[in-house]
Motif scaffolding. Sequence first.
Motif, PDB file in Angstrom:
ATOM      1  N   THR A 110       0.881  -1.158   0.096  1.00 36.73           N
ATOM      2  CA  THR A 110      -0.014   0.076   0.079  1.00 36.73           C
ATOM      3  C   THR A 110       0.706   1.212   0.071  1.00 36.73           C
ATOM      4  OG1 THR A 110      -0.111  -0.165   2.433  1.00 36.73           O
ATOM      5  CG2 THR A 110      -1.989  -1.102   0.966  1.00 36.73           C
ATOM      6  N   PRO A 139      -6.929  -6.688   1.193  1.00 38.04           N
ATOM      7  CA  PRO A 139      -7.601  -5.440   0.295  1.00 38.04           C
ATOM      8  C   PRO A 139      -9.192  -5.397   0.780  1.00 38.04           C
ATOM      9  CG  PRO A 139      -7.026  -7.182  -0.799  1.00 38.04           C
ATOM     10  CD  PRO A 139      -6.331  -7.319   0.409  1.00 38.04           C
ATOM     11  N   CYS A 142      -9.633  -3.815   4.876  1.00 37.12           N
ATOM     12  CA  CYS A 142      -8.569  -2.684   5.349  1.00 37.12           C
ATOM     13  C   CYS A 142      -8.395  -1.654   4.094  1.00 37.12           C
ATOM     14  CB  CYS A 142      -7.078  -2.887   5.831  1.00 37.12           C
ATOM     15  SG  CYS A 142      -7.407  -4.153   7.213  1.00 37.12           S
ATOM     16  N   GLY A 143      -8.571  -0.370   4.392  1.00 37.59           N
ATOM     17  CA  GLY A 143      -8.566   0.736   3.472  1.00 37.59           C
ATOM     18  C   GLY A 143      -9.263   1.862   3.996  1.00 37.59           C
ATOM     19  N   TYR A 160     -14.516   0.232  -1.623  1.00 39.72           N
ATOM     20  CA  TYR A 160     -13.541  -1.016  -1.678  1.00 39.72           C
ATOM     21  C   TYR A 160     -13.323  -1.494  -3.142  1.00 39.72           C
ATOM     22  CZ  TYR A 160     -12.374  -5.832  -3.048  1.00 39.72           C
ATOM     23  OH  TYR A 160     -11.676  -6.848  -3.579  1.00 39.72           O
ATOM     24  N   SER A 163      -9.777   1.829  -7.128  1.00 43.66           N
ATOM     25  CA  SER A 163      -8.221   1.843  -6.849  1.00 43.66           C
ATOM     26  C   SER A 163      -7.954   3.369  -6.693  1.00 43.66           C
ATOM     27  CB  SER A 163      -7.572   1.368  -8.298  1.00 43.66           C
ATOM     28  OG  SER A 163      -7.803   0.217  -8.445  1.00 43.66           O
ATOM     29  N   ARG A 176      -1.430   5.308   7.465  1.00 44.01           N
ATOM     30  CA  ARG A 176      -2.495   6.156   6.329  1.00 44.01           C
ATOM     31  C   ARG A 176      -2.740   7.362   6.550  1.00 44.01           C
ATOM     32  NH1 ARG A 176      -6.323   2.795   6.620  1.00 44.01           N
ATOM     33  NH2 ARG A 176      -5.641   1.292   4.954  1.00 44.01           N
ATOM     34  N   HIS A 183      -4.771   1.864  -2.312  1.00 40.04           N
ATOM     35  CA  HIS A 183      -5.731   0.516  -2.336  1.00 40.04           C
ATOM     36  C   HIS A 183      -5.720  -0.062  -3.730  1.00 40.04           C
ATOM     37  CE1 HIS A 183      -9.118  -2.039  -1.378  1.00 40.04           C
ATOM     38  NE2 HIS A 183      -9.968  -1.242  -2.389  1.00 40.04           N
TER      39      HIS A 183
END
Length: 222
Positions: A110, A139, A142-143, A160, A163, A176, A183
């Motif tokens: 990431t 992926p 988490c993001g 989600y 990108s 982050r 992502h």
Amino acid sequence: MRGGAAYDEIADWYEAEFLPRHTGSDELEIDRSLRLLLGPGDGPCLELGCGTGAYAGSIRALGRTPVGVDISAGMLRYARDRLPVVRADAARLPVRDGALPAVVAVMVHTDMPGYPAVLREAARVLAPGGTFVHVGVHPCFCGGFADRTDGDAILIRPGYRDSAWTRESWTDRGIRDKVGATHHPLPELLHMFLDAGLTFERFAEGGAPTPIVLAVRARRSG
């Protein structure tokens, strides 16, 4: 990978505050993933984006000789006490073709917007049949779209399938919110391995209550 200056700025915080929260108990099961997927062996094992060298001991415990590469001089100040290192871009490795039996990337994809190029470099420097192990942020769970405020119930918001790079985070105690993260949805991430000429072998997940980490073992094709 993203320019090293941002990581230089957080190196002291990463070493003193972030790592102790996440490595002491193996709550993310990173050590377990390395044992399962990298496994015992000998010879050099190149760690891409080695940071402060926090996982050198885990690699060494498997009988392998860890060697690190990172673009951040600040991170490497700490790493030099833990493993041999070189400052370089993981997308342009100063390593000859087919030189290494093993390469790992631990919790860094990431941080690397050019991860497809990093995977191609990993495949290039691996000996035929060599092992590549990716241990990264999961992926799916988490993001910037995932809120883990409630440890017993992860909230997944829209985003989600996008990108994107973001600094949006559910916590101000992570990476982050400080330097941002990229992502990739799961299919896109897995296709990067195939496009790089890597063949999947095994998978693992780590963390609770939903996985925080996705780990992959792949080999250089041919």
